[in-house]
Design an enzyme around this catalytic site. Structure first.
Site, PDB file in Angstrom:
ATOM      1  N   ASP A   1      40.355  39.907  40.396  1.00 46.23           N
ATOM      2  CA  ASP A   1      40.171  38.751  39.510  1.00 46.23           C
ATOM      3  C   ASP A   1      38.711  38.644  39.088  1.00 46.23           C
ATOM      4  O   ASP A   1      37.830  38.442  39.919  1.00 46.23           O
ATOM      5  CB  ASP A   1      40.610  37.480  40.255  1.00 46.23           C
ATOM      6  CG  ASP A   1      40.769  36.282  39.350  1.00 46.23           C
ATOM      7  OD1 ASP A   1      40.027  36.170  38.358  1.00 46.23           O
ATOM      8  OD2 ASP A   1      41.646  35.441  39.646  1.00 46.23           O
TER       9      ASP A   1
ATOM     10  N   HIS B   1      43.188  38.417  36.976  1.00 43.98           N
ATOM     11  CA  HIS B   1      43.529  37.037  36.660  1.00 43.98           C
ATOM     12  C   HIS B   1      44.647  37.001  35.616  1.00 43.98           C
ATOM     13  O   HIS B   1      44.629  37.744  34.650  1.00 43.98           O
ATOM     14  CB  HIS B   1      42.278  36.346  36.105  1.00 43.98           C
ATOM     15  CG  HIS B   1      42.356  34.869  36.052  1.00 43.98           C
ATOM     16  ND1 HIS B   1      42.144  34.072  37.151  1.00 43.98           N
ATOM     17  CD2 HIS B   1      42.612  34.030  35.026  1.00 43.98           C
ATOM     18  CE1 HIS B   1      42.259  32.804  36.800  1.00 43.98           C
ATOM     19  NE2 HIS B   1      42.554  32.747  35.510  1.00 43.98           N
TER      20      HIS B   1
END
Length: 231
Positions: free
Chosen positions: A169, A200
């Site tokens: 992420d 993400h």
């Protein structure tokens, strides 16, 4: 599938929410908390999917105080930038108040019963905050941002929490992930699942961010979690 109006608890007005109702009597309710892109088709699809599993699902328009009715596409750059601007104007404390009002509205529609929350991105952070600041019966956060600066609230978690962490992420870097594990791994109510190599937004319903295998795994874990804790 319909819209409903919910009164804000601070008396400042009302906001819209997307509602997906199951066939027959709901087994429980789930409040679906938006990303920074509003209650867009992806969030509505999440609600529809929960309704298909027997839940009453409600997605409140949390940006209503800034700009009501926001619907943005993360794959369109100007809309992505608009979403970031809206996030900067968004009052998270008021957002939690609106989530709490939605939980109460869901309970009222059920005639009592359990209500969980599930959120994505900003909504994942808000789901964690809901676990510490509301009476949500179970809370799930997907790639929640900024949990490291909310760890001081972990003592207030009284009901089960599930967090899905994207290993790659770019908004939640490895040092932040390490702090999340350090702060929460020993908490009896918190479970964290890591998804190595995933970025993400991997569980988005549509668009370029979705990673099918990881999304299906996370969603199965979430479904099992809610089945256990909401019934």
């Amino acid at each position: 599938m319909s819209e409903t109006s919910i009164q804000a608890s601070d008396g400042s007005g009302s906001f819209q929410a997307y509602v997906a109702e199951p066939e027959g009597t709901p087994r429980a309710a789930i409040v679906v908390i938006q990303e920074i892109f509003g209650v867009n088709p992806g969030i509505r699809q999440k609600c529809d999917d929960w309704a298909a599993q027997g839940y009453l699902a409600i997605a409140p328009d949390l940006f209503w105080r800034v700009q009501p009715g926001v619907v943005l596409d993360p794959d369109v750059e100007p809309e992505f930038q608009q979403a970031l601007q809206l996030m900067g104007q968004f009052d998270q404390g008021k957002g939690i108040e609106d989530i709490e009002a939605t939980i109460k509205a869901a309970r009222a529609q059920l005639g009592g019963g359990k209500v969980g929350v599930v959120g994505f991105c900003l909504g994942g952070r808000l789901a964690f905050m809901a676990a510490t600041r509301t009476d949500s019966d179970a809370s799930v956060g997907y790639y929640a941002v900024g949990i490291d600066n909310l760890l001081g609230e972990k003592h207030a978690i009284a009901k089960p929490v599930l967090l899905h962490v994207a290993g790659a992420d770019h908004f939640v870097t490895p040092d932040i992930q390490a702090k999340m594990h350090e702060g929460l791994d020993d908490h009896p109510k918190v479970t964290i699942f890591d998804y190595p190599g995933e970025d993400h937004g991997f569980a988005a319903e549509m668009g370029k961010r979705r990673s099918e295998a990881a999304a299906e795994l996370a969603d199965t874990r979430t479904a099992d979690f809610f089945a256990e804790h909401l019934g």
